[in-house]
Design a protein around this motif. Sequence first.
Motif, short mmCIF file in Angstrom:
data_model
loop_
_atom_site.label_atom_id
_atom_site.label_comp_id
_atom_site.label_asym_id
_atom_site.label_seq_id
_atom_site.Cartn_x
_atom_site.Cartn_y
_atom_site.Cartn_z
N VAL A 43 -7.02 4.95 6.55
CA VAL A 43 -7.26 3.83 5.65
C VAL A 43 -7.10 2.50 6.38
N LEU A 44 -7.87 1.50 5.91
CA LEU A 44 -7.77 0.09 6.31
C LEU A 44 -8.24 -0.18 7.74
N ARG A 45 -8.01 0.74 8.65
CA ARG A 45 -8.57 0.68 10.00
C ARG A 45 -9.06 2.07 10.36
N LYS A 46 -9.91 2.14 11.39
CA LYS A 46 -10.40 3.44 11.84
C LYS A 46 -9.75 3.81 13.18
N PRO B 203 -12.19 11.28 6.76
CA PRO B 203 -12.64 10.31 5.76
C PRO B 203 -11.90 8.98 5.90
N PHE B 204 -12.63 7.90 5.66
CA PHE B 204 -12.10 6.55 5.84
C PHE B 204 -12.27 5.75 4.56
N ALA B 205 -11.25 4.99 4.20
CA ALA B 205 -11.33 4.11 3.03
C ALA B 205 -10.74 2.75 3.38
N SER B 206 -11.41 1.70 2.92
CA SER B 206 -10.93 0.34 3.19
C SER B 206 -11.53 -0.59 2.15
N PHE B 207 -11.53 -1.89 2.45
CA PHE B 207 -12.09 -2.90 1.56
C PHE B 207 -13.41 -3.44 2.11
N ASP B 208 -14.15 -4.10 1.25
CA ASP B 208 -15.42 -4.72 1.65
C ASP B 208 -15.12 -6.07 2.30
N TYR B 209 -14.57 -6.00 3.52
CA TYR B 209 -14.13 -7.21 4.21
C TYR B 209 -15.28 -8.17 4.51
N THR C 73 -6.12 6.01 -3.27
CA THR C 73 -6.02 6.86 -2.07
C THR C 73 -5.24 8.13 -2.38
N ALA C 74 -4.14 7.98 -3.14
CA ALA C 74 -3.36 9.16 -3.54
C ALA C 74 -4.20 10.11 -4.39
N VAL C 75 -4.98 9.55 -5.31
CA VAL C 75 -5.83 10.38 -6.18
C VAL C 75 -6.85 11.15 -5.36
N ARG C 76 -7.48 10.48 -4.39
CA ARG C 76 -8.47 11.17 -3.55
C ARG C 76 -7.83 12.28 -2.72
N LEU C 77 -6.67 12.00 -2.16
CA LEU C 77 -6.00 13.01 -1.33
C LEU C 77 -5.62 14.22 -2.16
N LEU C 78 -5.07 14.01 -3.35
CA LEU C 78 -4.67 15.13 -4.20
C LEU C 78 -5.88 15.89 -4.73
N PHE D 253 0.83 -1.20 0.00
CA PHE D 253 0.00 0.00 0.00
C PHE D 253 0.87 1.25 0.00
N ALA D 254 1.84 1.30 0.91
CA ALA D 254 2.71 2.48 1.02
C ALA D 254 3.48 2.71 -0.27
N THR D 255 4.00 1.64 -0.87
CA THR D 255 4.76 1.75 -2.11
C THR D 255 3.90 2.28 -3.25
N SER D 256 2.71 1.71 -3.38
CA SER D 256 1.81 2.11 -4.45
C SER D 256 1.40 3.57 -4.31
N MET D 257 1.08 3.98 -3.09
CA MET D 257 0.66 5.37 -2.87
C MET D 257 1.81 6.33 -3.13
N GLN D 258 3.00 5.98 -2.64
CA GLN D 258 4.18 6.84 -2.83
C GLN D 258 4.46 7.05 -4.32
N MET D 259 4.35 5.97 -5.09
CA MET D 259 4.64 6.07 -6.53
C MET D 259 3.59 6.92 -7.24
#
Length: 335
Positions: free
Chosen positions: A148-151, A160-166, A299-304, A80-86
Amino acid sequence: MTRRPTILDVARAAGVSKSTVSLVLQGSPLVREETALAVREAMARVGYVYNRAAANLRSASTGLIGLVINDLRNPFFTEFATSMQMALAEQGYATVIGNSDEDPARQAQLVQSMIEHGVAGLVISPTFGDPGAIMDQIAAAQIPAMQVLRKLDGSAGRIPFASFDYATGGAVATRHLLDQGLTRIAFLGGRPERQITAERASGYLAEMAAAGLEPLMLPGAITRHGGHEAALSLPEDTQAVLCFNDLVALGLMNGLARQRRRVGEDIRLVGFDNIEECAEVWPALSSVSCDIARFGHDTAVRLLGWLNGGLVPPAETRAPVGLIARASSLGVDHG
């Protein structure tokens, strides 16, 4: 022409650091009241006036994003961190990444430090436990921030919170095991009082109830070691296990091998997250697939979008999941 007083002048007059003055200006609750009073008195003495608009402009122009991760040792969070950073780098932003190592105090320190260093935005994958004054710090800093992923505890409606449909993931995995004719199915890992455990187990519990079967919840550490240890106490009649995450499942596989219980034959396993190692072990591990690379990018797109266009993300966003069925649940082919 008289020089305009600066934050350094205030710090010298109050006998504190520049970062302490910054925290007072942000209204941070981390500064003791007597220290805050001394800083405000020093501001009055030297004639310092805080230009909040200019401060916000400087922050937004730094091109620096803070990312606080609860456990960078877990490949799921590392991806997750790698993907967002890139994704941020593609838009000209640099990322400061901190590992809180599941420690709320370290998490609070990282958030404070990133705000002090002028990040334009912040994303947190939280630790378990009391987050302290983090939400007040973020509010005072007036920067876009997402979790993200946890609250964070007590964060409902504030960040704002984002995660998966666990829940759906747990249900799909359980139905898959039921379709193999298995009835004695356990859910292994996590603590029931934690929201993330409740989310991942909810689909399992619903499907077991719909099938008229008794659930078997086995709490435990969400690590390889936790899965390995669980193999020692797993009831003999257990036919299948849905694990909290892939690390638990991989640890359980090792523990079962030591007991000569054959995964894919004597017992079926499904993990959660679908980290790369799932396809590389033998037997290959079935797992609920969460496209964490896409999630990091989004997540990066939403933040920007929030930072540059004022597009505040929804209060809650859930990304879809699916099941990747492999030999650990389908059965080992000896052909």
